[in-house]
Design a protein around this motif. Structure first.
Motif, PDB file in Angstrom:
ATOM      1  N   TRP A  27       0.804  -1.103   0.012  1.00 29.99           N
ATOM      2  CA  TRP A  27      -0.190   0.090   0.058  1.00 29.99           C
ATOM      3  C   TRP A  27       0.722   1.116   0.066  1.00 29.99           C
ATOM      4  O   TRP A  27       0.559   2.339  -0.662  1.00 29.99           O
ATOM      5  CB  TRP A  27      -0.910  -0.102   0.993  1.00 29.99           C
ATOM      6  CG  TRP A  27      -1.625   1.187   1.137  1.00 29.99           C
ATOM      7  CD1 TRP A  27      -3.141   1.154   0.666  1.00 29.99           C
ATOM      8  CD2 TRP A  27      -1.744   2.570   1.641  1.00 29.99           C
ATOM      9  NE1 TRP A  27      -3.541   2.328   0.603  1.00 29.99           N
ATOM     10  CE2 TRP A  27      -2.717   3.388   1.161  1.00 29.99           C
ATOM     11  CE3 TRP A  27      -0.443   3.173   2.126  1.00 29.99           C
ATOM     12  CZ2 TRP A  27      -2.847   4.687   1.598  1.00 29.99           C
ATOM     13  CZ3 TRP A  27      -0.338   4.715   2.210  1.00 29.99           C
ATOM     14  CH2 TRP A  27      -1.682   5.114   1.844  1.00 29.99           C
ATOM     15  N   ASN A  31       1.153   4.656  -2.600  1.00 30.54           N
ATOM     16  CA  ASN A  31       1.178   6.029  -2.372  1.00 30.54           C
ATOM     17  C   ASN A  31       2.379   6.571  -2.929  1.00 30.54           C
ATOM     18  O   ASN A  31       2.337   7.952  -3.167  1.00 30.54           O
ATOM     19  CB  ASN A  31       0.949   6.280  -0.884  1.00 30.54           C
ATOM     20  CG  ASN A  31       0.215   7.482  -0.444  1.00 30.54           C
ATOM     21  OD1 ASN A  31      -0.515   7.893  -1.537  1.00 30.54           O
ATOM     22  ND2 ASN A  31       0.489   8.039   0.581  1.00 30.54           N
ATOM     23  N   VAL A  34       1.572   7.747  -6.211  1.00 30.36           N
ATOM     24  CA  VAL A  34       0.960   9.039  -6.284  1.00 30.36           C
ATOM     25  C   VAL A  34       1.927  10.071  -6.142  1.00 30.36           C
ATOM     26  O   VAL A  34       1.731  11.179  -6.644  1.00 30.36           O
ATOM     27  CB  VAL A  34      -0.164   8.990  -5.030  1.00 30.36           C
ATOM     28  CG1 VAL A  34      -0.782  10.317  -4.918  1.00 30.36           C
ATOM     29  CG2 VAL A  34      -1.209   7.915  -5.292  1.00 30.36           C
ATOM     30  N   ILE A  54      -3.395  14.664  -2.256  1.00 32.39           N
ATOM     31  CA  ILE A  54      -3.667  13.288  -2.144  1.00 32.39           C
ATOM     32  C   ILE A  54      -2.921  12.395  -1.390  1.00 32.39           C
ATOM     33  O   ILE A  54      -3.365  11.460  -0.457  1.00 32.39           O
ATOM     34  CB  ILE A  54      -4.168  12.939  -3.587  1.00 32.39           C
ATOM     35  CG1 ILE A  54      -5.199  13.601  -4.253  1.00 32.39           C
ATOM     36  CG2 ILE A  54      -4.481  11.081  -3.651  1.00 32.39           C
ATOM     37  CD1 ILE A  54      -5.560  13.307  -5.751  1.00 32.39           C
ATOM     38  N   PHE A  55      -1.745  12.284  -1.780  1.00 33.16           N
ATOM     39  CA  PHE A  55      -0.768  11.621  -0.923  1.00 33.16           C
ATOM     40  C   PHE A  55      -0.673  11.694   0.395  1.00 33.16           C
ATOM     41  O   PHE A  55      -0.982  10.902   1.151  1.00 33.16           O
ATOM     42  CB  PHE A  55       0.869  12.186  -1.347  1.00 33.16           C
ATOM     43  CG  PHE A  55       1.926  11.445  -0.392  1.00 33.16           C
ATOM     44  CD1 PHE A  55       2.490  10.152  -1.030  1.00 33.16           C
ATOM     45  CD2 PHE A  55       2.237  11.970   0.865  1.00 33.16           C
ATOM     46  CE1 PHE A  55       3.302   9.661  -0.091  1.00 33.16           C
ATOM     47  CE2 PHE A  55       3.362  11.248   1.471  1.00 33.16           C
ATOM     48  CZ  PHE A  55       3.904   9.950   1.099  1.00 33.16           C
ATOM     49  N   SER A  57      -3.375  12.992   2.244  1.00 33.04           N
ATOM     50  CA  SER A  57      -4.713  12.264   2.745  1.00 33.04           C
ATOM     51  C   SER A  57      -4.874  10.875   2.860  1.00 33.04           C
ATOM     52  O   SER A  57      -5.071  10.208   3.573  1.00 33.04           O
ATOM     53  CB  SER A  57      -5.809  12.637   1.997  1.00 33.04           C
ATOM     54  OG  SER A  57      -6.261  14.175   1.947  1.00 33.04           O
ATOM     55  N   ASN A  58      -4.141  10.388   1.910  1.00 32.37           N
ATOM     56  CA  ASN A  58      -4.012   8.782   1.822  1.00 32.37           C
ATOM     57  C   ASN A  58      -3.105   8.258   2.976  1.00 32.37           C
ATOM     58  O   ASN A  58      -3.800   7.336   3.619  1.00 32.37           O
ATOM     59  CB  ASN A  58      -3.244   8.300   0.437  1.00 32.37           C
ATOM     60  CG  ASN A  58      -4.010   8.489  -0.712  1.00 32.37           C
ATOM     61  OD1 ASN A  58      -5.426   8.558  -0.666  1.00 32.37           O
ATOM     62  ND2 ASN A  58      -3.649   8.161  -1.968  1.00 32.37           N
ATOM     63  N   GLU A  61      -5.067   8.263   6.344  1.00 36.54           N
ATOM     64  CA  GLU A  61      -6.091   7.096   6.406  1.00 36.54           C
ATOM     65  C   GLU A  61      -5.474   5.858   6.760  1.00 36.54           C
ATOM     66  O   GLU A  61      -5.829   4.974   7.605  1.00 36.54           O
ATOM     67  CB  GLU A  61      -6.953   7.178   4.973  1.00 36.54           C
ATOM     68  CG  GLU A  61      -8.085   5.904   5.251  1.00 36.54           C
ATOM     69  CD  GLU A  61      -9.006   5.893   4.078  1.00 36.54           C
ATOM     70  OE1 GLU A  61      -9.536   4.749   3.668  1.00 36.54           O
ATOM     71  OE2 GLU A  61      -9.310   6.794   3.397  1.00 36.54           O
ATOM     72  N   PHE A  62      -4.379   5.696   5.946  1.00 37.26           N
ATOM     73  CA  PHE A  62      -3.502   4.414   6.170  1.00 37.26           C
ATOM     74  C   PHE A  62      -3.243   4.350   7.584  1.00 37.26           C
ATOM     75  O   PHE A  62      -3.189   3.346   8.406  1.00 37.26           O
ATOM     76  CB  PHE A  62      -2.171   4.371   5.514  1.00 37.26           C
ATOM     77  CG  PHE A  62      -1.238   3.369   5.420  1.00 37.26           C
ATOM     78  CD1 PHE A  62      -1.445   1.929   4.973  1.00 37.26           C
ATOM     79  CD2 PHE A  62       0.022   3.514   6.013  1.00 37.26           C
ATOM     80  CE1 PHE A  62      -0.511   1.180   5.393  1.00 37.26           C
ATOM     81  CE2 PHE A  62       0.967   2.505   6.356  1.00 37.26           C
ATOM     82  CZ  PHE A  62       0.634   1.526   5.991  1.00 37.26           C
ATOM     83  N   ASN A 543      -8.793  -2.920  -7.559  1.00 36.22           N
ATOM     84  CA  ASN A 543      -8.096  -2.085  -7.035  1.00 36.22           C
ATOM     85  C   ASN A 543      -6.918  -2.773  -5.949  1.00 36.22           C
ATOM     86  O   ASN A 543      -5.904  -2.179  -6.038  1.00 36.22           O
ATOM     87  CB  ASN A 543      -9.007  -1.250  -6.003  1.00 36.22           C
ATOM     88  CG  ASN A 543     -10.081  -0.553  -6.630  1.00 36.22           C
ATOM     89  OD1 ASN A 543      -9.650   0.119  -7.726  1.00 36.22           O
ATOM     90  ND2 ASN A 543     -11.252  -0.567  -6.289  1.00 36.22           N
ATOM     91  N   GLY A 570      -3.886  -0.263  -6.354  1.00 40.61           N
ATOM     92  CA  GLY A 570      -3.413  -0.234  -5.132  1.00 40.61           C
ATOM     93  C   GLY A 570      -2.391  -1.284  -4.473  1.00 40.61           C
ATOM     94  O   GLY A 570      -1.459  -1.619  -5.318  1.00 40.61           O
ATOM     95  N   LEU A 595      -9.158   8.443 -10.773  1.00 39.93           N
ATOM     96  CA  LEU A 595      -8.934   7.128  -9.982  1.00 39.93           C
ATOM     97  C   LEU A 595      -9.614   5.800 -10.535  1.00 39.93           C
ATOM     98  O   LEU A 595     -10.555   5.639 -10.621  1.00 39.93           O
ATOM     99  CB  LEU A 595      -9.379   7.428  -8.295  1.00 39.93           C
ATOM    100  CG  LEU A 595      -9.067   6.498  -7.610  1.00 39.93           C
ATOM    101  CD1 LEU A 595      -9.054   7.282  -5.976  1.00 39.93           C
ATOM    102  CD2 LEU A 595     -10.169   5.592  -7.435  1.00 39.93           C
TER     103      LEU A 595
END
Length: 694
Positions: A27, A31, A34, A54-55, A57-58, A61-62, A543, A570, A595
């Motif tokens: 995962w 990123n 990204v 985006i990086f 925010s990703n 969440e990770f 994905n 992903g 996406l």
């Protein structure tokens, strides 16, 4: 989980134990891809800023979900060795090392590349000390009028304990000194999330909000000397834990858990690299974290806020405007007549969501011949026209059934609100199964047509009924009036709402009952075709690819010589191109303007290609703990066009990332320096990638 290698491998050699890549690192490598888009000087500048956002925010969440979940399992003694063979502590340490590396690279990309390039285009992101005096004066007024009233400084002393630091909040750690007693104290000032992340000092000149606050700390601590201040940010566990055996309603349980989640343990502390050792030591002790959870980076922190910069009205610094095609369904006739004429294949965002899927629900709500609408809702927008249409239909006396997934991660509150609104309008709202998320994307309209026949108009898709993300997410859908599909979808809705024991379907594969086994059986069938000299090939777009049973089946197929192409966005735990294990397997990844979100499963099937689309990724949660659905594409032209698209993505001349057997991803570059084909740009230009007649 126990890995069943499949019935066709009873006499095969055991597969190597190290055949799976680590999913957490995989995962992070996603990123990283990204981030490589943000680092690409060939992309429009504001789009590079968006990829930086985006990086960030990703990664938030990770940490909130994956890292927090692993830490929680370790704390409770439930963590076990991963499929990759790493012990839980090894996974956590490796994850921290890679995340540290990527966060520093992310900060360097902003500081050394994107920020200076933006400055050359007249968009400046400046620290307080770099602003002109006139700009500082303007921000002083802004501080008095808009910022100061919402600030709450919290001091720590014998009467005031260390305050609770909410997850993802940006804060200032402040050391102040009393000039009379010379005593020093720690104080925390929360940077208000309700205010812009970057304040405009003058047209197209911005400064971080925490810099504006820091410049005015004297007004918050009147009579005190501000000794030092440093920005910091914490990430907490934000994954939901709901006891599936509780007797109370799922809705009430979820509302209670959402309140609890605010107080999850800290899993990451971000600080600016200039922070003093004393302040860092205090934060570390009070937040009860260890050295491995501290991430020192150049400021500013929280670059997810760059999304606002990327939204600036500078079209010359963005992707060219794109208007989705409205050709899939004629706009001057009945959508029901169009679907009766033939199956309609949709590819969003290239095909308009508004004039197809949304229109189906809206027209059904207004059509007096429509008797019932049934739909699943996993995620939708805050001002959803889909929900409004369902409410209109219920108020018009139609039978409306909505299966709402309350546990759609980070959309739980919105889904609770819509569930209440739908119920109040008279819709039959069902919350799915305890222990299973309802993730399938289904809609069915029951209509008494003018010829007297009762027909079921169905939509089965790969994406959510979310008009906003439908403009950004690549997804596939099928509109059909085929009786077999109608029977299947009716049976599945009855299963969701009435707990029927439905297990057999004609044109659907459904998880958790039959999806994994159905896919594996088809992989095994390709092996038999290959052995008999018939066309055999496997093509998958998803994905994430994590499920060990499916991966082992693909390994066995490769060992037999079956070509396997994997197009993944992903995570991928499969090792491609390993001699004796996966020599015929290729794995590619495409990232870009949209996406990639659709899921496709295709088999050559001895010359009669079989293609499935649907909601399921190849992960344990999708195949074991979610209700998912795949549907076959019956139209040959549509199948061939979709297969052609997948082949284009795997072509050496297409811009993509290639996965190696050791887990490294390499972005494909043309040896002669010529630009490679960007598949998304190609589809935008062609507007409709398939034959219109198909």
């Amino acid at each position: 989980m126990t890995v069943n290698p499949g019935h066709f491998t009873h006499d095969a050699e055991p597969l190597p134990e190290d055949r799976f890549l680590d999913r957490e690192e995989s995962w992070l490598r996603f990123n990283q891809r990204v981030l490589e888009l943000a680092e690409d000087p060939g992309l429009p500048l504001l789009e590079r800023a968006r990829f930086l956002s985006i990086f960030a925010s990703n990664l938030d969440e990770f940490f909130m979900v994956r890292v927090a979940g692993l830490a929680r399992r370790m704390a409770t003694g439930l963590a076990v060795q991963s499929a990759s063979g790493r012990q839980p502590r090894e996974v956590l340490e490796r994850t921290a090392a890679v995340a540290h590396e990527l966060m520093l690279r992310h900060a360097a990309c902003f500081r050394d590349e994107v920020c200076p390039a933006l400055g050359k285009e007249g968009v400046h992101i400046l620290r307080w000390e770099d602003l002109a005096e006139t700009e500082r004066e303007r921000l002083r007024r802004v501080f008095r009028e808009r910022i100061y009233p919402v600030l709450t400084p919290l001091v720590v002393d014998s009467a005031h304990p260390f305050p609770y630091i909410s997850g993802l909040s940006l804060n200032l750690a402040v050391i102040v000194r009393d000039p009379e007693t010379e005593a020093t104290m720690f104080a925390r000032v929360k940077v208000p999330p309700v205010l812009p992340r970057f304040f405009e000092a003058s047209p197209d000149r911005f400064t971080p909000l925490e810099d504006v606050i820091a410049a005015h700390l004297g007004q918050l601590f009147v009579g005190m000397e501000v000794v030092e201040h440093h920005a910091f940010r914490v990430t907490r566990n934000q994954d939901l834990e709901i006891d599936d055996d509780i007797s109370e309603g799922l809705l009430q349980a979820l509302e209670r858990e959402l309140l609890r989640r605010r107080f999850g343990p800290v899993v990451r502390l971000e600080v600016e690299e200039s922070i003093s050792p004393a302040v860092l030591e205090l934060l570390t002790a009070e937040l009860a974290i260890d050295e491995g959870q501290i991430y020192r980076v150049p400021g500013p922190l929280d670059l997810a806020g760059l999304a606002a910069i990327a939204d600036l009205d500078r079209p010359e610094l963005k992707y060219p405007p794109f208007v989705p095609s409205k050709e899939a369904v004629p706009t001057d006739g009945s959508i029901f007549a169009a679907i009766r004429n033939r199956d309609v294949f949709l590819h969003h965002p290239y095909d308009s969501f508004t004039t197809t899927v949304q229109r189906l629900i809206e027209d059904a709500a207004a059509d007096p011949h429509v008797l019932a609408i049934k739909q699943t809702l996993y995620r939708t927008s805050g001002d959803s026209p889909i929900v409004d249409a369902l409410i209109d239909a219920a108020e018009a006396g139609k039978q409306v059934v909505v299966v709402v997934e309350l546990k759609a991660r980070f959309d739980e509150r919105a889904n609770i609100a819509w569930a209440r609104k739908l119920e109040q309008a008279g819709c039959h709202v069902v919350y799915g199964f305890v222990g299973l998320k309802t993730h399938c994307k289904l809609a069915m309209v029951v209509r008494q047509d003018t010829d007297g026949v009762l027909r079921r108009y169905c939509h089965i898709g790969t994406g959510n009924y979310h008009p906003k993300t439908a403009r950004l997410y690549e997804d596939i859908g099928l509109l059909t009036v085929d009786p077999a599909v109608g029977e299947d979808v009716s049976a599945l809705f009855n299963h969701l709402t009435g707990y029927s024991r439905q297990s057999g379907y004609k044109r659907l594969l459904v998880a958790p009952q039959s999806l994994r086994s159905g896919l594996v059986q088809r992989i095994e069938r390709e092996v038999e075709h290959h052995r008999e000299g018939r066309p055999a090939r496997i093509r998958i777009k998803c994905n994430s690819l994590v499920d060990e049973v499916v991966i082992d089946a693909l390994y066995r197929a490769s060992q037999e010589g079956v070509p396997v192409d994997i197009w993944v966005r992903g995570i991928c735990a499969l090792r491609p191109g390993v001699p004796g294990l996966s020599e015929t397997i290729r794995v590619r990844s495409v990232l870009g303007r949209f996406l990639e979100h659709s899921r496709v499963f295709a088999y050559d099937n001895g010359g009669e290609a079989e293609v499935w689309i649907g909601s399921a990724d190849l992960m344990h949660r999708n195949l074991d703990r979610r209700v998912e659905a795949l549907v076959t594409i019956a139209d040959r032209v549509q199948r061939d066009s979709l297969l052609g698209l997948m082949d284009l993505a795997m072509d050496d001349g297409t811009c993509s990332w290639w996965l190696e057997g050791d887990g490294t991803w390499t972005r494909r570059t043309a040896p002669d320096g010529e630009p490679l084909l960007d598949i998304q740009t190609h589809l935008v230009k062609s507007r409709r990638w398939r034959t219109v007649d198909g």
